[in-house]
Design an enzyme around this catalytic site. Sequence first.
Site, PDB file in Angstrom:
ATOM      1  N   HIS A 225     128.151  62.916 -86.668  1.00  0.00           N
ATOM      2  CA  HIS A 225     126.851  63.131 -86.046  1.00  0.00           C
ATOM      3  C   HIS A 225     126.586  61.941 -85.142  1.00  0.00           C
ATOM      4  O   HIS A 225     126.627  60.798 -85.582  1.00  0.00           O
ATOM      5  CB  HIS A 225     125.744  63.264 -87.093  1.00  0.00           C
ATOM      6  CG  HIS A 225     124.413  63.545 -86.465  1.00  0.00           C
ATOM      7  ND1 HIS A 225     123.982  64.821 -86.223  1.00  0.00           N
ATOM      8  CD2 HIS A 225     123.467  62.710 -85.987  1.00  0.00           C
ATOM      9  CE1 HIS A 225     122.805  64.764 -85.622  1.00  0.00           C
ATOM     10  NE2 HIS A 225     122.467  63.496 -85.467  1.00  0.00           N
ATOM     11  N   CYS A 226     126.312  62.209 -83.866  1.00  0.00           N
ATOM     12  CA  CYS A 226     126.139  61.119 -82.910  1.00  0.00           C
ATOM     13  C   CYS A 226     124.665  60.990 -82.553  1.00  0.00           C
ATOM     14  O   CYS A 226     124.062  61.934 -82.048  1.00  0.00           O
ATOM     15  CB  CYS A 226     126.969  61.413 -81.660  1.00  0.00           C
ATOM     16  SG  CYS A 226     126.699  60.215 -80.354  1.00  0.00           S
TER      17      CYS A 226
END
Length: 426
Positions: free
Chosen positions: A186-187
């Site tokens: 998850h960025c």
Amino acid sequence: MGTLTTIALIILFITFMTFVTFFGRLPALRNTPISFLHRLIWIHLPSFFTTLDNRLTSGRFSSSFTRLFNYLMNDRHPTILIFFLLLLTIGEYLYLPTAWPQLSSPLTKTTAAISILLPYIFLYLSAFTDPGYITPQNHTSEMARYPYDFTLFHPGISCHTCFLLKPARSKHCSVCKRCIAKNDHHCIFINNCVGANNHHYFLLLLLSTAILTLYGGVLGIHLITKKMYLYFPQFNLLPWKANHGAGMTLTQWLVIWSWGLQDGVAMGAVTLLALLTSPLVWGLLGYHIWLVYCGTTTNESMKWSDWQYEMREGFAYKRRMAKNRQKDLGVEPGWTRWPAETEQIIVRTESGNPPAEDDKELAGVGPWENVWALKDVENLYDLGFWDNLVDVFVPWYMFRDPKKVSLNGGGLKNRKKRRARKIYLA
Ligand SMILES: [Zn+2]
Ligand SMILES: [Zn+2]
């Protein structure tokens, strides 16, 4: 000169901290000063301040700080995305009024305009593309995306939140609150997961940002020093060369710099920021290309790292998968678009002794063999750099009749074995 040095030091400090935050947790950097600093900043210092705060304000300060931190890190919101956009836009706003009029050729103007535009386009595409949410509607086709490798991913495991069988290479994201196909990570910069459907946009975002920062930095230095070279022919970008060649002292060299920056302090500061952040972006791009080369994801590289520890301790065993294995179609897809099936299964045992050969619970046939290192095992998801890249950029290309798949011979027989050791050069 004083303000400029302060700005430079602040920028350098932020860049370094970002580097430690990004890279400190990577398994490849375990037991290095980077991971030590990461632990110091993210574990030891916070626990020290919590203890201090418990004594002084009975924990009031740290509990509200924790709430803010949890909100920033664990909830889906565009704070960091907006910060990234602002950094990009304010940087260009400060840089362009000075730099643009100095660009003489239409070619430079065109390449500059394209380099400015591309990060925005890929940021938009990475942030707003569905990364590969697994829903009851697409679950059957998502199950056929990759086969289980019986090492990192096992059939028959359901997500506790989505109540769906977890397809191979998928992972539930606690921020997005969904299961994501081939979940990389998850960025927070794109406020989205990097998964099967936006992995290519993410790589292009990194590439275009890396080019923009390098281009902006080099162009900025060129524009600033052009005038300095004109008025001071003995000037050199490298202070020691200016000293040896023309006998220029460091003070004189710095004075020429501050004179050169007078017309455009803002552009100078952005140039410095671009040059300092550029290695970080190139580093991140290099790391993600490396993962593609290894046929793995950020999520899987952590699982491989755990396996590496189990293997060193002597708790890992492998055996062959039967050639004519009957699949349990209730939990496994009948076919996958991925042109290879697993031929090894790996297990860990609590005792360190091999499991029983006739254990019906465990897949595979024959005797169990001790594995000591990643070089002894195969990474099913590695088809070689080119095919891995094809899988990232045009995943539908491999979504074909398995009999017609030509990649690497379309099956185990002709497929070159790709060892998992690549991942850590173990
Ligand atoms: Zn889930
Ligand atoms: Zn996510």
